[in-house]
Design an enzyme around this catalytic site. Structure first.
Site, PDB file in Angstrom:
ATOM      1  N   ARG A  47      -8.938   1.004   9.776  1.00 34.92           N
ATOM      2  CA  ARG A  47      -8.535  -0.381  10.039  1.00 34.92           C
ATOM      3  C   ARG A  47      -9.563  -1.106  10.893  1.00 34.92           C
ATOM      4  NH1 ARG A  47      -2.589   0.532   9.420  1.00 34.92           N
ATOM      5  NH2 ARG A  47      -1.496  -1.437   9.595  1.00 34.92           N
TER       6      ARG A  47
ATOM      7  N   ARG B 104       0.292  -9.002  13.435  1.00 33.47           N
ATOM      8  CA  ARG B 104      -0.292  -7.937  12.608  1.00 33.47           C
ATOM      9  C   ARG B 104      -1.288  -8.532  11.605  1.00 33.47           C
ATOM     10  NH1 ARG B 104       3.973  -4.726   9.804  1.00 33.47           N
ATOM     11  NH2 ARG B 104       2.428  -3.091   9.681  1.00 33.47           N
TER      12      ARG B 104
ATOM     13  N   LYS C  83       0.833  -1.219   0.000  1.00 40.02           N
ATOM     14  CA  LYS C  83       0.000   0.000   0.000  1.00 40.02           C
ATOM     15  C   LYS C  83       0.863   1.264   0.000  1.00 40.02           C
ATOM     16  CE  LYS C  83      -2.319  -0.833   3.843  1.00 40.02           C
ATOM     17  NZ  LYS C  83      -1.746  -2.113   4.287  1.00 40.02           N
TER      18      LYS C  83
ATOM     19  N   ARG D 192      11.263  -6.972   4.904  1.00 37.86           N
ATOM     20  CA  ARG D 192      11.243  -5.534   5.201  1.00 37.86           C
ATOM     21  C   ARG D 192      11.891  -5.258   6.561  1.00 37.86           C
ATOM     22  NH1 ARG D 192       5.626  -2.503   4.561  1.00 37.86           N
ATOM     23  NH2 ARG D 192       5.193  -3.133   6.680  1.00 37.86           N
TER      24      ARG D 192
ATOM     25  N   ARG E 277      12.531  -2.262  10.944  1.00 31.50           N
ATOM     26  CA  ARG E 277      11.281  -1.936  11.640  1.00 31.50           C
ATOM     27  C   ARG E 277      11.034  -2.931  12.755  1.00 31.50           C
ATOM     28  NH1 ARG E 277       6.156  -0.151   8.009  1.00 31.50           N
ATOM     29  NH2 ARG E 277       5.101  -1.157   9.744  1.00 31.50           N
TER      30      ARG E 277
HETATM   31  P1  AMP Z   1       1.357   0.478   9.029  1.00 37.23           P
HETATM   32  O1  AMP Z   1       2.629   1.163   8.695  1.00 37.23           O
HETATM   33  O2  AMP Z   1       0.159   1.048   8.324  1.00 37.23           O
HETATM   34  O3  AMP Z   1       1.431  -1.008   8.886  1.00 37.23           O
HETATM   35  O4  AMP Z   1       1.078   0.771  10.588  1.00 37.23           O
HETATM   36  C1  AMP Z   1       2.010   0.415  11.584  1.00 37.23           C
HETATM   37  C2  AMP Z   1       1.304   0.298  12.926  1.00 37.23           C
HETATM   38  O5  AMP Z   1       0.715   1.552  13.292  1.00 37.23           O
HETATM   39  C3  AMP Z   1       0.157  -0.690  12.990  1.00 37.23           C
HETATM   40  O6  AMP Z   1       0.605  -2.017  13.201  1.00 37.23           O
HETATM   41  C4  AMP Z   1      -0.637  -0.152  14.176  1.00 37.23           C
HETATM   42  O7  AMP Z   1       0.002  -0.456  15.406  1.00 37.23           O
HETATM   43  C5  AMP Z   1      -0.513   1.341  13.961  1.00 37.23           C
HETATM   44  N1  AMP Z   1      -1.614   1.866  13.101  1.00 37.23           N
HETATM   45  C6  AMP Z   1      -1.486   2.463  11.885  1.00 37.23           C
HETATM   46  N2  AMP Z   1      -2.689   2.813  11.398  1.00 37.23           N
HETATM   47  C7  AMP Z   1      -3.598   2.420  12.314  1.00 37.23           C
HETATM   48  C8  AMP Z   1      -5.015   2.466  12.373  1.00 37.23           C
HETATM   49  N3  AMP Z   1      -5.755   2.996  11.384  1.00 37.23           N
HETATM   50  N4  AMP Z   1      -5.635   1.959  13.475  1.00 37.23           N
HETATM   51  C9  AMP Z   1      -4.923   1.432  14.497  1.00 37.23           C
HETATM   52  N5  AMP Z   1      -3.580   1.336  14.493  1.00 37.23           N
HETATM   53  C10 AMP Z   1      -2.914   1.825  13.403  1.00 37.23           C
END
Ligand code: AMP
Length: 189
Positions: A90, A146, A14, A129, A135
């Site tokens: 989410r 996740r 994404k 990654r 990360r």
């Molecule tokens: P991402 O980079 O989008 O995979 O987000 C990394 C982490 O940020 C996720 O595993 C969550 O802990 C947190 N996070 C990001 N977006 C959201 C969301 N919309 N709702 C809840 N947690 C989020």
């Protein structure tokens, strides 16, 4: 204003595609993961609050995410012609709050575009990654968590958006450019 959600599980690509779409159409890319990671690395009160949740691969609370989204939206909605949302919503609650927020400002969602990638490929991409970017939330256990969070809380949104006739999907395995072309073919601003 066009509002696009780029949807899909962690590791679907994404982030990469959202940047390219935002650039092509002149829209603003909003990645809630990037926003939260910046708060963590700057050591802000919000960052301190969410760090352990993110490191464990859990979802940060809806209230915090909705407040973040509202503030980014208000800062930009009069100056950009569109948004590409990456990583938000989410949960069903976030999706409903997003609908209400857009409605309050006289806008609506234009499209939910999903990247579909099978689970084995996702796990291997996420682990790679973690090695490339360091990360903390990409170690094997956390990666699996996740994906569990995705299936439990985020996947139900597919039906929510199918019902609203907003959902389109693209197969997210192939070259970045091929996938990008397929995504762009679905976007009709
Ligand atoms: P991402 O980079 O989008 O995979 O987000 C990394 C982490 O940020 C996720 O595993 C969550 O802990 C947190 N996070 C990001 N977006 C959201 C969301 N919309 N709702 C809840 N947690 C989020």
């Amino acid at each position: 204003m066009f509002n696009l959600i780029l949807f899909g599980p962690p590791g679907a690509g994404k982030g990469t595609q959202a940047v390219k779409i935002a650039e092509k159409f002149g829209w603003k890319h909003i990645s809630t993961g990037d926003i939260l990671r910046a708060e963590v690395s700057q050591g802000t009160p919000l960052g301190l609050k969410v760090k352990s949740v993110m490191d464990a691969g859990h979802l940060v609370s809806d209230d915090l995410l909705i407040a973040i989204m509202e503030s980014v939206f208000l800062k930009n909605n009069t100056i950009v012609p569109g948004f590409v949302l990456d990583g938000f919503p989410r949960t069903l609650n976030q999706a409903q709050e997003l609908d209400k927020m857009l409605q309050r400002h006289g806008h609506k969602l234009g499209l939910v575009l999903a990247l579909e990638v099978d689970e084995v490929e996702l796990v291997s991409r996420l682990i790679k990654r973690s090695q490339d970017q360091g990360r903390k939330d990409d170690t094997e256990d956390v990666v699996k968590n996740r994906l569990v969070q995705y299936h439990r809380h985020t996947e139900p949104l597919i039906d929510y958006y199918i019902d609203k006739k907003l959902y389109k999907k693209v197969y997210g395995v192939g070259t970045i450019e091929d996938i990008f072309d397929q995504l762009c073919a679905e976007i009709k601003p």
